[in-house]
Design an enzyme around this catalytic site. Structure first.
Site, mmCIF file in Angstrom:
data_model
loop_
_atom_site.group_PDB
_atom_site.id
_atom_site.type_symbol
_atom_site.label_atom_id
_atom_site.label_comp_id
_atom_site.label_asym_id
_atom_site.label_seq_id
_atom_site.Cartn_x
_atom_site.Cartn_y
_atom_site.Cartn_z
ATOM 1 N N SER A 124 0.789 -1.236 0.000
ATOM 2 C CA SER A 124 0.000 0.000 0.000
ATOM 3 C C SER A 124 0.818 1.281 0.000
ATOM 4 C CB SER A 124 -0.949 -0.002 1.207
ATOM 5 O OG SER A 124 -1.995 -0.920 0.982
ATOM 6 N N LYS A 127 0.276 3.846 -2.751
ATOM 7 C CA LYS A 127 -0.697 4.940 -2.689
ATOM 8 C C LYS A 127 -0.021 6.308 -2.613
ATOM 9 C CE LYS A 127 -4.542 2.347 -0.644
ATOM 10 N NZ LYS A 127 -3.915 1.015 -0.558
ATOM 11 N N SER A 310 -5.837 3.421 4.274
ATOM 12 C CA SER A 310 -5.405 2.567 3.165
ATOM 13 C C SER A 310 -6.607 2.026 2.404
ATOM 14 C CB SER A 310 -4.521 1.428 3.671
ATOM 15 O OG SER A 310 -3.508 1.133 2.746
#
Length: 487
Positions: A124, A127, A310
């Site tokens: 993640s 991102k 997230s």
């Protein structure tokens, strides 16, 4: 003066079921291992009560994003940083699998790195790349409108959706991010006009013409959607239909929005017949008049929420909106990834070895080098773009918020609670942290730490996470400074 970090609070250790670890639960589950509403983190202090300086000021605290907090503190030396990391990364399971990049938090200059050009599984932390693409394209102070319109005198209503996936099913909350715009407020405004005109029996459809694209990115594992670790990427939705492992999102969140609006209009004296979804791709009439409008939290707040919790679907949606705003394709399965890459290249971020399949990091088979993530943080330090600095300033705080709320609570790391801020990334294939901290001398730093090649088991994943925390804690408590910069 050398500062000693002290804990703000003790964190609760994470105990996770095996299936959750497999699905990257530590980074993908809003509302389960994270928090639903923001909290105000108390600034850490040293032993005599002096406030420890933050790397980046919170946007709500100051408009001076170029503050020189820590500018009189010595810059860490490469040798000092190397010693600190070596002492904290001796776990045999991590040998050969460590990559990192550390930068000065004031100038963005890289101070030391290890295998920084070797691509690894980002999970993640990808991102952060998406965040740069959004911040480069959208006005982070703007809001997403959801409007109910009709041609003059017409009984054919159209709900025009433009990307707010976090509508409240009732009244909106002006202080909230998720649920700032409320369908009940929209229905009330529209019903007032409709009943005054005698239009108490109407039809209703949606206008989903903005930013069309795959409902589920084709590179995602369908089980992640089925099990609630991600939801459909659409341009509208309710806070009550956000995906969580205990409550997967419906396959068509927009249907829930339409049904809820019909019920709210009925309660206000307007009977609406819902037109079939086959009609929803058409734009609203060009001569349509606005009957009601609600607006989301700002793009900046939504982006921070996507990073904090997230939220894969929200991250993908924001990137798709940015791509559509920039006139780029959105219909293809790889369009979001292509848009993010194009923005990285335009910003001068190194992309050697970069393999992106989505904007959220959820798809398997992706690879990002520490140098790429580190360059994005370096741009944030220099406020390029200006609002990216605000985004990084709002990353989760260790032991206090978001996906870091349950981190840094072990005996080896709890002394730095409340200081590091980071985006997490946790999968069995790789684990990472990327964010900011302030070292023991008071110097702001940015860091990217990635590990892989650890045992692909639940225990191995937790062990890798703990190793990352120890490395970042070592950077935070390190008095690695050389000469003090001249003022």
């Amino acid at each position: 003066m050398r500062r000693v970090m002290v804990a703000g609070a003790a964190a609760v250790a994470v105990v996770a079921a095996g299936g959750y670890v497999t699905a990257d639960v530590f980074d993908l589950v809003p509302g389960v291992l994270t928090r639903d509403r923001p909290v105000t983190a108390t600034a850490p202090t040293d032993a005599d009560g002096t406030r420890v300086p933050s790397l980046l000021p919170a946007p709500s605290a100051t408009d001076d994003l170029l503050t020189a907090t820590g500018s009189d503190a010595p810059v860490p030396t490469a040798a000092g940083l190397q010693r600190a990391v070596r002492a904290a990364s001796g776990d045999p399971a991590l040998r050969g699998g460590l990559g990192l990049s550390i930068r000065d938090g004031l100038t963005g200059t890289e101070l030391w790195s290890v295998a920084a050009t070797t691509p690894r599984v980002p999970a993640s932390t990808a991102k952060l790349l998406a965040a740069l693409a959004v911040a480069e394209t959208l006005d982070l102070h703007a809001r997403i409108p959801t409007t109910l319109v009709a041609a003059p005198g017409s009984r054919d209503l159209v709900l025009v959706v433009r990307g707010d996936m976090l509508l409240a099913p009732g009244r909106g909350d002006a202080d909230a991010v998720a649920g700032r715009a409320g369908l009940a407020d929209l229905a009330t405004a529209a019903a007032r006009t409709l009943t005054a005109d005698g239009r108490t029996r109407v039809t209703l459809r949606l206008d989903e013409s903005f930013a069309p694209g795959p409902r589920v990115p084709p590179t995602w594992n369908p089980h992640d959607v089925r099990d609630g670790f991600a939801g459909p990427v659409v341009m509208t939705g309710l806070t009550t239909t956000r995906a969580t492992p205990v409550r997967p999102s419906p396959s068509r969140p927009e249907d829930a929005v339409a049904a809820r609006l019909v019920a709210l209009l009925r309660a206000r004296g307007v009977t609406a017949s819902l037109r079939p979804p086959s009609t929803w791709a058409a734009p609203a009439p060009t001569d349509a008049v606005e009957l009601g409008r609600v607006e989301s939290a700002t793009y900046g707040e939504l982006l921070s929420l996507a990073l904090e919790e997230s939220d894969n679907s929200l991250a993908e949606s924001l990137v798709r909106q940015a791509a559509a705003t920039a006139g780029r394709p959105t219909r293809g399965g790889g369009d979001n990834a292509a848009f993010v890459r194009s923005r990285l290249v335009a910003a001068g971020v190194p992309v050697a070895g970069l393999v992106l399949k989505d904007a959220s990091g959820l798809s398997p088979g992706q690879a990002v080098a520490p140098a790429t993530l580190s360059a994005v943080l370096g741009l944030a330090v220099r406020a390029e773009p200006e609002r990216m600095r605000e985004v990084v300033a709002a990353l989760p705080v260790s032991g206090l918020s978001g996906t870091l709320r349950e981190r840094f609570g072990a005996a080896a790391t709890r002394d730095v609670l409340g200081v590091p801020r980071a985006k997490t990334g946790t999968l069995k294939e790789g684990s990472s942290l990327a964010g900011t901290t302030v070292d023991a001398d008071g110097r702001p730093l940015t860091f990217v730490v990635q590990v892989d090649r650890f045992p692909r088991t639940d225990a191995g994943t937790l062990r890798a996470r703990a190793a990352l925390d120890r490395i970042v804690a070592a950077l935070t408590r390190c008095g690695c400074g050389g000469t003090t910069p001249s003022s």
